[in-house]
Scaffold this motif. Structure first.
Motif, PDB file in Angstrom:
ATOM      1  N   CYS A 263      -0.692 -24.679  32.254  1.00 62.33           N
ATOM      2  CA  CYS A 263      -0.882 -24.930  30.829  1.00 62.33           C
ATOM      3  C   CYS A 263      -1.035 -23.646  30.034  1.00 62.33           C
ATOM      4  CB  CYS A 263      -2.105 -25.822  30.628  1.00 62.33           C
ATOM      5  SG  CYS A 263      -2.055 -27.349  31.606  1.00 62.33           S
ATOM      6  N   PHE A 264      -0.673 -23.702  28.747  1.00 64.89           N
ATOM      7  CA  PHE A 264      -0.734 -22.553  27.832  1.00 64.89           C
ATOM      8  C   PHE A 264       0.089 -21.367  28.356  1.00 64.89           C
ATOM      9  CE2 PHE A 264      -4.821 -24.806  27.290  1.00 64.89           C
ATOM     10  CZ  PHE A 264      -4.693 -25.180  25.964  1.00 64.89           C
TER      11      PHE A 264
ATOM     12  N   HIS B  51      -4.708 -18.713  28.385  1.00 67.00           N
ATOM     13  CA  HIS B  51      -5.456 -19.569  27.465  1.00 67.00           C
ATOM     14  C   HIS B  51      -5.563 -18.980  26.064  1.00 67.00           C
ATOM     15  CE1 HIS B  51      -8.922 -16.878  27.845  1.00 67.00           C
ATOM     16  NE2 HIS B  51      -8.802 -16.954  29.160  1.00 67.00           N
TER      17      HIS B  51
ATOM     18  N   ARG C  38      -2.995 -20.306  22.588  1.00 68.76           N
ATOM     19  CA  ARG C  38      -3.434 -21.681  22.375  1.00 68.76           C
ATOM     20  C   ARG C  38      -2.375 -22.557  21.722  1.00 68.76           C
ATOM     21  NH1 ARG C  38      -7.167 -18.184  20.897  1.00 68.76           N
ATOM     22  NH2 ARG C  38      -6.834 -18.473  18.660  1.00 68.76           N
TER      23      ARG C  38
ATOM     24  N   ARG D 111      -6.577 -12.533  33.110  1.00 72.78           N
ATOM     25  CA  ARG D 111      -6.341 -13.938  32.766  1.00 72.78           C
ATOM     26  C   ARG D 111      -4.905 -14.359  33.031  1.00 72.78           C
ATOM     27  NH1 ARG D 111      -6.709 -11.565  27.560  1.00 72.78           N
ATOM     28  NH2 ARG D 111      -4.799 -11.817  26.338  1.00 72.78           N
TER      29      ARG D 111
ATOM     30  N   PHE E 258     -12.756 -21.252  30.133  1.00 71.99           N
ATOM     31  CA  PHE E 258     -11.710 -21.270  29.107  1.00 71.99           C
ATOM     32  C   PHE E 258     -10.746 -22.431  29.321  1.00 71.99           C
ATOM     33  CE2 PHE E 258     -13.202 -17.022  28.261  1.00 71.99           C
ATOM     34  CZ  PHE E 258     -13.006 -16.895  26.890  1.00 71.99           C
ATOM     35  N   GLU E 259     -10.030 -22.779  28.259  1.00 70.15           N
ATOM     36  CA  GLU E 259      -9.115 -23.918  28.282  1.00 70.15           C
ATOM     37  C   GLU E 259      -8.110 -23.798  29.423  1.00 70.15           C
ATOM     38  OE1 GLU E 259      -9.448 -22.834  23.795  1.00 70.15           O
ATOM     39  OE2 GLU E 259      -9.692 -21.829  25.719  1.00 70.15           O
ATOM     40  N   ASP E 260      -7.979 -24.854  30.190  1.00 70.01           N
ATOM     41  CA  ASP E 260      -6.960 -24.888  31.230  1.00 70.01           C
ATOM     42  C   ASP E 260      -6.100 -26.146  31.115  1.00 70.01           C
ATOM     43  OD1 ASP E 260      -8.771 -26.830  32.032  1.00 70.01           O
ATOM     44  OD2 ASP E 260      -8.539 -26.392  34.166  1.00 70.01           O
TER      45      ASP E 260
ATOM     46  N   TRP F 105      -4.885 -29.711  28.200  1.00 71.73           N
ATOM     47  CA  TRP F 105      -4.916 -30.295  26.865  1.00 71.73           C
ATOM     48  C   TRP F 105      -4.158 -31.615  26.857  1.00 71.73           C
ATOM     49  CZ3 TRP F 105      -0.025 -31.009  24.943  1.00 71.73           C
ATOM     50  CH2 TRP F 105       0.988 -30.187  25.450  1.00 71.73           C
TER      51      TRP F 105
ATOM     52  N   SER G 173      -8.621 -30.273  24.042  1.00 69.11           N
ATOM     53  CA  SER G 173      -8.597 -29.343  25.171  1.00 69.11           C
ATOM     54  C   SER G 173      -9.606 -29.779  26.230  1.00 69.11           C
ATOM     55  CB  SER G 173      -8.933 -27.926  24.699  1.00 69.11           C
ATOM     56  OG  SER G 173      -7.917 -27.422  23.864  1.00 69.11           O
ATOM     57  N   TRP G 174      -9.605 -29.051  27.349  1.00 67.09           N
ATOM     58  CA  TRP G 174     -10.550 -29.281  28.460  1.00 67.09           C
ATOM     59  C   TRP G 174     -10.495 -30.732  28.941  1.00 67.09           C
ATOM     60  CZ3 TRP G 174     -12.333 -26.266  24.236  1.00 67.09           C
ATOM     61  CH2 TRP G 174     -12.576 -24.926  24.540  1.00 67.09           C
TER      62      TRP G 174
END
Length: 587
Positions: free
Chosen positions: A92-93, A97, A100, A144, A295-297, A299, A308-309
């Motif tokens: 994702c992303f 992250h 976004r 990241r 952090f967001e992984d 959505w 998100s999350w």
């Protein structure tokens, strides 16, 4: 420095050449975490530098230009995805992250653009290794995006203040799955950081129960850091293993949030209108979610709303206590399965986790406090190499560790402990890293004239009842659930009465069965003629320690949770009480 054997691998895939899995470390005798930390190799100090870092100032023009150009350029692909989660194998992303707005197929940015970005970031760090913001943003970018060994190499070239470089290197180690080394670096960095930053990085405000929050808000910075130390002692995933990888993850999330804030502010990617409705959600809730879950992984888009999350893969377990820690250790409670709205963390090299059925009880042996414990390993889906028991008096106290007990499906432990509040637990791990654990807080036994031990549930063994603690511990249940049979056998001890003194004993069961007629089937010669909700009888004390055991007919109890209440009084009106919560589950 480790060779960068495969900088393109993401997550922990390139780590087999870097470090052994944490569960391998568990097989050796546990040592205090501090000794492990001090024994780890340290990176040689860099050139002398001023010990001040203006961590709130704008980032340097060179790295700002690189970040701004990259994150504000047009994305490729089509907006055809409605959800993305690593739980189902998605990336994702675009694997970053900070991108976004990346919710596209087949890719948001061609690989050559990503590589050009990383080359520009690395050059900026090479040109200005003494600039705190440049070096940290460069390591943050490589880490990241999964280039872990390159991130470590850049972090080791840091020539800013030594403590800042320690934080940067800790981030690189943590992202690479080297939590033990990350912990060493983070602790060194926090020792040198100014108080405001240290308090910010160690804050646990978002993780607390409402009752704890009211207390925490009124504390000074040093007091908050002491509170956090206790909080993470209770939240360590494995107390029988040195170090605390969950603490290291928390500091890393906080430090990366610091870098994230600089990045989005300088590139103006959080300004209202630049990212639409998602930006408002990001600005309002981002820090709380990152502290809780990372952090967001993932959505999803449902009914026009972006969320998100949504995955649980990276935040599968909740290791922080459920109840307020200010209520005391005896109120301690855990729920290992995390939800989208709770704290969550997945260890990189051990797990999955399973709740372990167990029973703990407090006794006295003269002036000494004694704890007995047993677990039911047959109730968890793993093949442990051995179970360990621990008793910890606090984050700075000397921890008692017993074991491992090999090959036992119901390992039991008995040990003398300090007469202070204790965090007790039993932990087992198999060769694959799967973990079973249980922990419970216990206060010392009371100091009244008449005192009772905890009631101990034991295995029914024909017509005979245990006559001593040793006999009872040998057959104690490894759980507090009655799954079969119609009789519950209980052993306890009475302390403080002279030999021959008359004792008045009463027993009752409360819970879903409150008011239900129960009867004592066997009890040291007691044979009541009629059943009663509270059974009382008198007998003489055998001495300062008086052992007692009874068999209680529970055939009439429905499935549910109950409290067994025991009270013993003397002729002067002094009275000791004890409670054992148990469950009946015959399904």
């Amino acid at each position: 420095m480790d060779g960068d054997r495969n900088p393109e691998l993401h997550g922990g895939q390139a780590l087999s050449a870097i470090r052994a899995p944490r569960h391998v470390r568990c097989s050796r005798p546990a040592i205090p975490g501090l000794l492990l930390l001090l024994s780890l190799p340290l990176v040689p100090p860099g050139p002398a530098a001023a010990q001040e870092v203006e961590w709130e100032r704008p980032i340097s023009r060179g790295i700002r230009h690189v970040l701004d150009f990259y994150y504000n350029r047009a994305l490729h692909g089509t907006f055809s995805m409605t959800h993305c989660s690593p739980d189902t194998g998605d990336r994702c992303f675009g694997g970053d992250h900070e991108d976004r707005g990346c919710r596209m197929i087949p890719e948001c940015r061609p690989e050559f653009i990503v590589e050009d970005f990383l080359n520009d970031v690395k050059k900026a760090a090479t040109d200005r290794p003494g600039d705190a913001h440049t070096i940290s943003q460069a390591v943050y970018a490589f880490a990241r995006l999964g280039r872990h060994l390159s991130a470590l190499e850049i972090a080791q070239s840091c020539e800013a203040a030594r403590w800042w470089c320690d934080l940067v290197l800790g981030m690189a180690h943590q992202r690479a799955g080297r939590e033990d080394r990350a912990e060493v670096r983070f602790r060194a960095g926090l020792r040198g950081a100014d108080e405001k930053l240290a308090c910010k990085l160690t804050s646990v405000a978002e993780l607390l129960d409402d009752f704890d929050t009211r207390i925490y808000d009124g504390l000074t910075c040093p007091e908050r850091m002491d509170f956090a130390e206790t909080f993470w002692w209770l939240s360590d995933p494995m107390l029988s293993v040195p170090g605390n990888d969950r603490w290291a993850e928390h500091i890393n999330r906080r430090f990366e949030l610091l870098l994230h804030t600089r990045l989005v502010h300088e590139t103006r990617t959080d300004i209202e209108g630049s990212r639409g409705a998602f930006t408002n959600l990001h600005r309002d809730y981002h820090e709380t979610y990152v502290v809780n879950r990372g952090f967001e992984d993932s959505w999803s888009i449902a009914r026009g709303m972006f969320k998100s999350w949504t995955s649980l893969g990276a935040a599968r377990y909740r290791f922080t206590p459920v109840a307020a820690i200010s209520w005391g250790l005896d109120s301690l409670r855990y729920e290992l399965v995390a939800t989208e709205d709770t704290e969550g963390y997945s260890p990189s090299d051990y797990g999955p986790f399973h709740d372990l059925p167990a029973q703990f009880a407090r006794f006295r042996d003269g002036e000494s406090a004694v704890v007995v414990a047993a677990a039911q390993l047959g109730h968890v889906p793993l093949d442990p190499s051995g179970a360990r028991f621990f008793a910890s008096p606090g984050p700075r106290g000397a921890q008692t560790v017993l074991g491992p007990v090999e090959g036992e499906r119901r390992p039991s432990f008995s040990t003398e402990v300090p007469s202070v509040p204790l965090l007790l637990g039993i932990e087992a791990m198999d060769a694959r890293g799967a973990v079973a654990r249980v922990r419970q807080g216990l206060l010392p036994l009371g100091e009244g004239t008449v005192t009772l031990s905890d009631p101990l549930l034991v295995e029914p063994d024909g017509p005979d009842l245990p006559k001593s603690r040793e006999e009872a511990v040998a057959i104690m249940l490894g759980k507090t659930t009655i799954e079969r049979g119609t009789e519950m056998v209980v052993y306890w001890e009475v302390y403080g009465m002279a030999r021959g003194s008359p004792m008045q004993v009463s027993i009752s069961i409360a819970g879903r069965a409150e008011g239900l007629m129960t009867r004592i089937r066997r009890a040291l010669g007691v044979r009541p003629q009629t059943p009663a909700p509270v059974l009382t009888w008198s007998e003489s004390s055998a001495g300062r320690t008086h052992p007692m055991a009874i068999g209680i007919d529970i055939a009439a109890l429905e499935d549910g949770v109950y409290d067994l209440n025991i009270a013993v009084g003397d002729s002067y009106g002094d009275r000791g009480t004890a409670v054992r919560r148990f469950e009946v589950d015959r399904r």
